[in-house]
Motif scaffolding. Structure first.
Motif, PDB file in Angstrom:
ATOM      1  N   LEU A   1       0.811  -1.217   0.000  1.00 59.82           N
ATOM      2  CA  LEU A   1       0.000   0.000   0.000  1.00 59.82           C
ATOM      3  C   LEU A   1       0.845   1.269   0.000  1.00 59.82           C
ATOM      4  O   LEU A   1       0.387   2.316  -0.453  1.00 59.82           O
ATOM      5  CB  LEU A   1      -0.957   0.016   1.194  1.00 59.82           C
ATOM      6  CG  LEU A   1      -2.119  -0.967   1.149  1.00 59.82           C
ATOM      7  CD1 LEU A   1      -2.964  -0.845   2.408  1.00 59.82           C
ATOM      8  CD2 LEU A   1      -2.973  -0.760  -0.093  1.00 59.82           C
TER       9      LEU A   1
ATOM     10  N   LYS B   1      -4.437  -4.033  -3.981  1.00 61.46           N
ATOM     11  CA  LYS B   1      -5.873  -3.757  -4.054  1.00 61.46           C
ATOM     12  C   LYS B   1      -6.558  -4.763  -4.973  1.00 61.46           C
ATOM     13  O   LYS B   1      -7.596  -5.331  -4.629  1.00 61.46           O
ATOM     14  CB  LYS B   1      -6.104  -2.329  -4.545  1.00 61.46           C
ATOM     15  CG  LYS B   1      -7.560  -1.934  -4.596  1.00 61.46           C
ATOM     16  CD  LYS B   1      -7.696  -0.473  -5.026  1.00 61.46           C
ATOM     17  CE  LYS B   1      -9.140  -0.058  -5.168  1.00 61.46           C
ATOM     18  NZ  LYS B   1      -9.263   1.349  -5.576  1.00 61.46           N
ATOM     19  N   SER B   2      -5.974  -5.004  -6.125  1.00 61.28           N
ATOM     20  CA  SER B   2      -6.539  -5.946  -7.084  1.00 61.28           C
ATOM     21  C   SER B   2      -6.636  -7.356  -6.496  1.00 61.28           C
ATOM     22  O   SER B   2      -7.647  -8.042  -6.669  1.00 61.28           O
ATOM     23  CB  SER B   2      -5.679  -5.961  -8.346  1.00 61.28           C
ATOM     24  OG  SER B   2      -6.100  -6.965  -9.223  1.00 61.28           O
TER      25      SER B   2
ATOM     26  N   TRP C   1       0.799  -0.432  -5.201  1.00 64.81           N
ATOM     27  CA  TRP C   1      -0.343  -0.597  -4.294  1.00 64.81           C
ATOM     28  C   TRP C   1      -1.579  -1.111  -5.019  1.00 64.81           C
ATOM     29  O   TRP C   1      -2.408  -1.806  -4.424  1.00 64.81           O
ATOM     30  CB  TRP C   1      -0.618   0.702  -3.547  1.00 64.81           C
ATOM     31  CG  TRP C   1      -1.277   1.786  -4.345  1.00 64.81           C
ATOM     32  CD1 TRP C   1      -0.676   2.659  -5.193  1.00 64.81           C
ATOM     33  CD2 TRP C   1      -2.666   2.098  -4.360  1.00 64.81           C
ATOM     34  NE1 TRP C   1      -1.598   3.493  -5.735  1.00 64.81           N
ATOM     35  CE2 TRP C   1      -2.843   3.181  -5.238  1.00 64.81           C
ATOM     36  CE3 TRP C   1      -3.778   1.573  -3.713  1.00 64.81           C
ATOM     37  CZ2 TRP C   1      -4.073   3.743  -5.494  1.00 64.81           C
ATOM     38  CZ3 TRP C   1      -5.010   2.138  -3.968  1.00 64.81           C
ATOM     39  CH2 TRP C   1      -5.148   3.211  -4.849  1.00 64.81           C
ATOM     40  N   GLN C   2      -1.721  -0.814  -6.303  1.00 62.16           N
ATOM     41  CA  GLN C   2      -2.875  -1.315  -7.060  1.00 62.16           C
ATOM     42  C   GLN C   2      -2.860  -2.842  -7.159  1.00 62.16           C
ATOM     43  O   GLN C   2      -3.908  -3.468  -7.262  1.00 62.16           O
ATOM     44  CB  GLN C   2      -2.933  -0.687  -8.458  1.00 62.16           C
ATOM     45  CG  GLN C   2      -3.333   0.757  -8.458  1.00 62.16           C
ATOM     46  CD  GLN C   2      -4.829   0.960  -8.144  1.00 62.16           C
ATOM     47  OE1 GLN C   2      -5.616   0.032  -8.073  1.00 62.16           O
ATOM     48  NE2 GLN C   2      -5.197   2.207  -7.940  1.00 62.16           N
ATOM     49  N   THR C   3      -1.678  -3.434  -7.116  1.00 65.31           N
ATOM     50  CA  THR C   3      -1.569  -4.891  -7.131  1.00 65.31           C
ATOM     51  C   THR C   3      -2.204  -5.474  -5.881  1.00 65.31           C
ATOM     52  O   THR C   3      -2.946  -6.459  -5.948  1.00 65.31           O
ATOM     53  CB  THR C   3      -0.091  -5.328  -7.237  1.00 65.31           C
ATOM     54  OG1 THR C   3       0.442  -4.819  -8.459  1.00 65.31           O
ATOM     55  CG2 THR C   3       0.052  -6.837  -7.188  1.00 65.31           C
TER      56      THR C   3
ATOM     57  N   ARG D   1      -4.502   2.978   2.516  1.00 67.69           N
ATOM     58  CA  ARG D   1      -3.333   3.597   1.850  1.00 67.69           C
ATOM     59  C   ARG D   1      -3.177   5.044   2.278  1.00 67.69           C
ATOM     60  O   ARG D   1      -2.074   5.490   2.610  1.00 67.69           O
ATOM     61  CB  ARG D   1      -3.476   3.505   0.330  1.00 67.69           C
ATOM     62  CG  ARG D   1      -2.339   4.228  -0.403  1.00 67.69           C
ATOM     63  CD  ARG D   1      -2.467   4.070  -1.904  1.00 67.69           C
ATOM     64  NE  ARG D   1      -1.688   5.032  -2.660  1.00 67.69           N
ATOM     65  CZ  ARG D   1      -0.364   5.001  -2.836  1.00 67.69           C
ATOM     66  NH1 ARG D   1       0.349   4.043  -2.282  1.00 67.69           N
ATOM     67  NH2 ARG D   1       0.241   5.927  -3.554  1.00 67.69           N
TER      68      ARG D   1
ATOM     69  N   GLN E   1       0.942 -12.646  -7.339  1.00 70.73           N
ATOM     70  CA  GLN E   1       0.799 -11.196  -7.384  1.00 70.73           C
ATOM     71  C   GLN E   1       1.505 -10.477  -6.240  1.00 70.73           C
ATOM     72  O   GLN E   1       2.325  -9.597  -6.479  1.00 70.73           O
ATOM     73  CB  GLN E   1      -0.685 -10.811  -7.390  1.00 70.73           C
ATOM     74  CG  GLN E   1      -1.417 -11.238  -8.635  1.00 70.73           C
ATOM     75  CD  GLN E   1      -2.870 -10.804  -8.620  1.00 70.73           C
ATOM     76  OE1 GLN E   1      -3.237  -9.828  -7.989  1.00 70.73           O
ATOM     77  NE2 GLN E   1      -3.707 -11.547  -9.306  1.00 70.73           N
TER      78      GLN E   1
ATOM     79  N   ALA F   1     -12.587  -2.378  -1.607  1.00 74.35           N
ATOM     80  CA  ALA F   1     -11.771  -1.466  -2.435  1.00 74.35           C
ATOM     81  C   ALA F   1     -11.658  -0.100  -1.754  1.00 74.35           C
ATOM     82  O   ALA F   1     -10.562   0.476  -1.680  1.00 74.35           O
ATOM     83  CB  ALA F   1     -12.367  -1.328  -3.829  1.00 74.35           C
TER      84      ALA F   1
ATOM     85  N   ASP G   1       4.509   2.072  -5.171  1.00 74.44           N
ATOM     86  CA  ASP G   1       3.854   2.307  -6.456  1.00 74.44           C
ATOM     87  C   ASP G   1       3.038   1.102  -6.914  1.00 74.44           C
ATOM     88  O   ASP G   1       2.200   1.216  -7.800  1.00 74.44           O
ATOM     89  CB  ASP G   1       4.896   2.639  -7.533  1.00 74.44           C
ATOM     90  CG  ASP G   1       5.536   4.003  -7.309  1.00 74.44           C
ATOM     91  OD1 ASP G   1       4.920   4.850  -6.623  1.00 74.44           O
ATOM     92  OD2 ASP G   1       6.648   4.219  -7.813  1.00 74.44           O
TER      93      ASP G   1
ATOM     94  N   ASP H   1      -8.300   1.820  -0.168  1.00 75.12           N
ATOM     95  CA  ASP H   1      -7.939   3.211  -0.490  1.00 75.12           C
ATOM     96  C   ASP H   1      -7.741   4.009   0.801  1.00 75.12           C
ATOM     97  O   ASP H   1      -6.781   4.780   0.925  1.00 75.12           O
ATOM     98  CB  ASP H   1      -9.020   3.871  -1.347  1.00 75.12           C
ATOM     99  CG  ASP H   1      -9.103   3.302  -2.755  1.00 75.12           C
ATOM    100  OD1 ASP H   1      -8.111   2.709  -3.233  1.00 75.12           O
ATOM    101  OD2 ASP H   1     -10.177   3.447  -3.380  1.00 75.12           O
TER     102      ASP H   1
END
Length: 139
Positions: free
Chosen positions: A20, A29-30, A25-27, A55, A102, A48, A23, A52
């Motif tokens: 989180l 989250k996904s 962090w989307q991984t 983070r 992941q 989700a 860079d 956010d």
């Protein structure tokens, strides 16, 4: 709870919070949205949003509270994953896949050093371990 499930939840929860603040962090989250999509599709948007929020809290906390916020968030996500696996142990395979494919690669690619030490003593045995800047979780 089975010790392997507990270890899996702990490792994944720590990886999510570690990511989180990067860079990648989307991984994280996904992966978590995917896991909750299997277990509780109606909660995907909530999870989700909570990621956010986590983070944002982590980044703000790093400026003021240092590792305290990170450890609190890691504990929260470890607990969520433990409860999810306790309710449905069949999700362990999916979480392990997400961790292997992941989360763990993203942590490595982000250049975050993660060291895990584990020891078990029985009877009158003693364990001596050392490290620096530790977070100790006893079970």
């Amino acid at each position: 709870m089975d010790e392997q499930l507990l270890e899996l939840a702990t490792t994944a929860g720590n990886a999510v919070v570690t990511l989180l603040a990067t860079d990648a962090w989307q991984t994280a989250k996904s992966a978590m949205v995917s896991l909750w999509g299997v277990a509780h599709p109606q909660r995907v948007e909530v999870i989700a949003g909570e990621l956010d929020d986590a983070r944002a809290a982590l980044l703000a906390g790093r400026r003021s509270d240092g590792p305290i916020v990170e450890e609190e968030l890691a504990g929260e996500w470890r607990g969520r994953l433990r409860r999810l696996l306790a309710a449905d142990p069949g999700l362990a395979d999916e979480l392990k896949r997400l961790l292997d494919e992941q989360l763990a690669p993203a942590v490595r690619d982000a250049g975050v050093a993660v060291v895990s030490q584990r020891a078990r003593a029985e009877g009158n045995a003693r364990i001596y371990m050392s490290g620096r800047d530790l977070s100790v979780n006893e079970r």
